[in-house]
Design an enzyme around this catalytic site. Structure first.
Site, PDB file in Angstrom:
ATOM      1  N   GLY A 117      41.456  52.161  51.388  1.00 15.53           N
ATOM      2  CA  GLY A 117      41.138  53.612  51.329  1.00 15.53           C
ATOM      3  C   GLY A 117      39.727  54.065  51.430  1.00 15.53           C
ATOM      4  O   GLY A 117      38.862  53.074  51.977  1.00 15.53           O
ATOM      5  N   SER A 118      39.279  55.156  51.260  1.00 17.94           N
ATOM      6  CA  SER A 118      37.880  55.555  51.667  1.00 17.94           C
ATOM      7  C   SER A 118      36.810  54.710  50.713  1.00 17.94           C
ATOM      8  O   SER A 118      35.880  54.264  51.522  1.00 17.94           O
ATOM      9  CB  SER A 118      37.773  56.819  51.555  1.00 17.94           C
ATOM     10  OG  SER A 118      37.841  57.593  50.535  1.00 17.94           O
ATOM     11  N   GLU A 131      37.177  51.733  49.957  1.00 19.24           N
ATOM     12  CA  GLU A 131      36.916  50.238  50.302  1.00 19.24           C
ATOM     13  C   GLU A 131      36.060  50.156  51.410  1.00 19.24           C
ATOM     14  O   GLU A 131      35.670  48.708  51.773  1.00 19.24           O
ATOM     15  CB  GLU A 131      38.301  49.850  50.358  1.00 19.24           C
ATOM     16  CG  GLU A 131      39.264  49.544  48.707  1.00 19.24           C
ATOM     17  CD  GLU A 131      39.383  50.947  48.524  1.00 19.24           C
ATOM     18  OE1 GLU A 131      38.914  51.198  47.180  1.00 19.24           O
ATOM     19  OE2 GLU A 131      40.037  51.725  49.164  1.00 19.24           O
ATOM     20  N   GLU A 163      50.692  49.064  49.100  1.00 15.90           N
ATOM     21  CA  GLU A 163      49.985  48.314  48.175  1.00 15.90           C
ATOM     22  C   GLU A 163      50.879  47.200  47.503  1.00 15.90           C
ATOM     23  O   GLU A 163      50.496  46.078  47.182  1.00 15.90           O
ATOM     24  CB  GLU A 163      49.127  49.180  47.218  1.00 15.90           C
ATOM     25  CG  GLU A 163      48.128  49.803  47.642  1.00 15.90           C
ATOM     26  CD  GLU A 163      48.326  51.251  48.060  1.00 15.90           C
ATOM     27  OE1 GLU A 163      47.552  51.848  48.755  1.00 15.90           O
ATOM     28  OE2 GLU A 163      49.716  51.384  48.220  1.00 15.90           O
ATOM     29  N   HIS A 205      42.954  50.101  46.921  1.00 14.20           N
ATOM     30  CA  HIS A 205      42.488  51.408  46.856  1.00 14.20           C
ATOM     31  C   HIS A 205      42.179  51.834  45.393  1.00 14.20           C
ATOM     32  O   HIS A 205      42.866  51.041  44.484  1.00 14.20           O
ATOM     33  CB  HIS A 205      43.119  52.828  47.537  1.00 14.20           C
ATOM     34  CG  HIS A 205      42.351  54.002  47.485  1.00 14.20           C
ATOM     35  ND1 HIS A 205      40.941  54.238  47.854  1.00 14.20           N
ATOM     36  CD2 HIS A 205      42.769  55.230  47.708  1.00 14.20           C
ATOM     37  CE1 HIS A 205      40.805  55.491  47.773  1.00 14.20           C
ATOM     38  NE2 HIS A 205      41.790  55.837  47.754  1.00 14.20           N
ATOM     39  N   HIS A 249      66.482  37.262  29.406  1.00 16.43           N
ATOM     40  CA  HIS A 249      66.723  38.403  30.105  1.00 16.43           C
ATOM     41  C   HIS A 249      67.744  39.223  29.127  1.00 16.43           C
ATOM     42  O   HIS A 249      67.389  39.902  28.652  1.00 16.43           O
ATOM     43  CB  HIS A 249      67.138  37.881  31.614  1.00 16.43           C
ATOM     44  CG  HIS A 249      67.423  39.344  32.361  1.00 16.43           C
ATOM     45  ND1 HIS A 249      68.185  39.530  33.446  1.00 16.43           N
ATOM     46  CD2 HIS A 249      67.059  40.545  32.180  1.00 16.43           C
ATOM     47  CE1 HIS A 249      68.133  40.487  33.923  1.00 16.43           C
ATOM     48  NE2 HIS A 249      67.569  41.282  33.008  1.00 16.43           N
ATOM     49  N   GLY A 281      61.264  39.721  38.211  1.00 15.92           N
ATOM     50  CA  GLY A 281      62.174  40.399  38.717  1.00 15.92           C
ATOM     51  C   GLY A 281      61.815  41.776  39.103  1.00 15.92           C
ATOM     52  O   GLY A 281      62.793  42.374  39.385  1.00 15.92           O
TER      53      GLY A 281
END
Length: 525
Positions: free
Chosen positions: A24-25, A27, A46, A69, A279, A399
């Site tokens: 993004g700006s 970075e 991302e 970002h 789980h 997961g």
């Protein structure tokens, strides 16, 4: 030197010359002037970026830099970050931040409480108090990721990158941090004595053993002990050949079923795994009477939170090699690797997943690395596959969906010497689909096998377990991944039948390709 130049040099010295990112700006000031020797791998979302980095870190065993970002980009990555936390992948997440004078007024693209955003997922998070502290903080992020074996998060205001470094700051380049955590000879001998005294010992092995390169050594240990072997529940890496005559399978991920599986053994040695990552909530005794459990792990947190057993916090690899040195050789053989049963057959135009996996087993090279994200076909997978090499299996450790397609990119970039196959369910594919574009841009020879059954199969199975058969939102009809893949620049084919599928799989991949196949609905068991 500028702070940006110092950061690039820190990365170079620590081997972080492959950067996975979606800029993004905030970075851009960090990325400008990136050394030509670096490799920047762009992902279109991302979550895919983190999935690629997770696969790369697991395949190399080294820290890798992820550039995201500010709050929005970091937030998009959180689902994928859960997998990296559970696989203990040393990701160094470097996030952009607004300029320092604008953060307090909450200007657009400010990450208002940057360190809190990534917690509690990451093991360490920081935002340097001044520009001069950025190189040291980045070095700490790398060390923390490697020592803790977990993702770290560093937020840096973008005006810091153009600041000049303070005198003496280059001392950070020479820093080294090493850990020595080997067990004492007495501890190894005590464990060996316990194993000698046990009438019915068993081993439970975790994915960390494969990540750390102990696949062959722990196989030798199991043969030395002639002990049955289980893989730990919720398996994300395969630490033992799954067709070995001593292998008993993956432990079920419920309290009572684990106790049932281990009943009858007097000593259970757990190596490189939590005790246990359950789980389904199936309560009961954690262990049956008479079963003693000893856990060996370098994850202090996993040792501390275990509900049962004794723990030794040390390097499991050192314990394995230490035991091999003092336990006697056994002259007897353990038999041949088992042969899978004939695969179940599908009905109509749909193949049974076992037919697909048998086709993979028969057509792909023995050293193929499989990145698997098809939860509802898990039982079919283990009934048909024959995996005898280290680094053959990768699965989303927490997961979190969206791992498979991008993680295959990371594995292929890390291990260009091995074939890579992604086995992806149609439900999971949508979460990381943009990874196909990166595979196409790098012309990676990945074969994606897309299993299309039109539902979230694992959810339907869980609905049965929970007694909720009438829930909405489990059907996903009307998806054509061949069209989607072609749009991203990936060659794609729909296999109409088993003969066509086998013929397609037998052809070598000279770039990324996707083979879509319709499959019957199955359960994870």
């Amino acid at each position: 030197m500028l702070i940006r130049e110092m950061a690039h040099e820190v990365m170079r010295r620590h081997g972080l010359d492959t950067v996975f990112g979606n800029p993004g700006s905030n970075e851009l000031p960090f990325l400008t002037g990136l050394p030509a020797s670096f490799r920047y791998v762009l992902g279109l979302h991302e979550g895919a970026v983190v999935g690629m980095a997770d696969g790369y870190a697991q395949a190399t065993g080294r820290p890798v830099l992820v550039n995201l970002h500010s709050a929005s980009g970091s937030g998009n990555a959180m689902g994928a970050l859960t997998n990296a936390v559970s696989s203990r992948s040393p990701l160094v997440v470097l996030a952009g931040q607004q300029v320092r004078p604008a953060i307090g007024t909450e200007a657009l693209l400010s990450n208002v409480d940057a360190t809190a955003l990534a917690k509690p997922l990451v093991g360490w998070a920081a935002e340097p108090s001044c520009a001069g502290d950025v190189p040291r903080a980045l070095t700490q992020a790398i060390f923390e990721a490697r020592l803790r074996r977990c993702p770290t998060y560093l937020s840096v205001p973008y005006d810091d990158w153009a600041a000049e470094a303070e005198p003496g700051a280059e001392a950070v380049f020479a820093r080294t941090v090493r850990r020595s955590a080997c067990p004492s000879p007495a501890e190894v001998e005590a464990l060996a004595a316990d194993l000698r005294a046990a009438d019915r010992p068993a081993l439970v092995l975790g994915g960390d053993l494969d990540t750390d390169g102990h696949f062959d050594a722990v196989t030798a240990l199991a043969e030395r002990l002639a002990a049955p072997v289980w893989a730990a529940p919720s398996l994300f890496r395969l630490p033992f050949p799954n067709r070995h005559p001593l292998f008993r399978g993956v432990l079920p991920a419920g309290i009572a079923p684990v106790a049932d599986a281990l009943a009858g053994h007097d000593l259970v040695l757990v190596l490189g795994a939590p005790v246990f990552r359950y789980h389904e909530y199936l309560p009961g005794e954690h262990l049956r009477p008479g079963v003693r459990l000893v856990q060996v792990t370098d994850d202090a947190s996993a040792a501390a939170r275990a509900p049962v057993g004794e723990a030794l916090v040390t390097d499991p690899g050192a314990v394995i090699h230490g035991l091999l040195e003092i336990l006697p050789e056994r002259p007897e053989k353990h038999g041949e690797h088992t042969i899978p049963a004939a695969p179940a057959e599908g009905t109509g135009a749909s193949l049974h997943p076992e037919q697909v996996f048998a086709a993979l087993r028969d057509t792909q090279p023995p050293d193929t690395a499989y990145v698997v994200e098809s939860t509802s076909t898990n039982g079919s997978w283990w009934r048909q596959m024959d995996l005898r090499r280290p680094g053959s299996y990768y699965f989303p450790a927490a997961g979190g969906l969206g791992f498979g397609i991008p993680a295959a990119v990371g594995v292929a970039l890390a291990r260009p010497d091995r074939p890579v196959v992604g086995v992806i369910g149609d439900g999971a594919a949508n979460y990381g689909i943009t990874g196909l574009w990166t595979a196409a841009q790098w012309r990676l020879p990945i074969t994606y096998v897309l299993l299309r059954n039109g539902i979230y199969g694992a959810l339907e199975w869980f609905a049965g377990l929970l007694g909720t058969p009438d829930v909405p939102g489990t059907a996903i009809p009307g998806l054509d991944f061949t069209a989607t893949a072609r749009g991203y620049g990936v060659h794609a084919t729909h296999a109409e039948d088993l003969a066509q599928l086998r013929a397609l799989l037998a052809e070598p991949a000279d770039g990324p390709r996707l083979i879509q196949v319709d499959t019957a609905v199955t359960t994870p068991a």
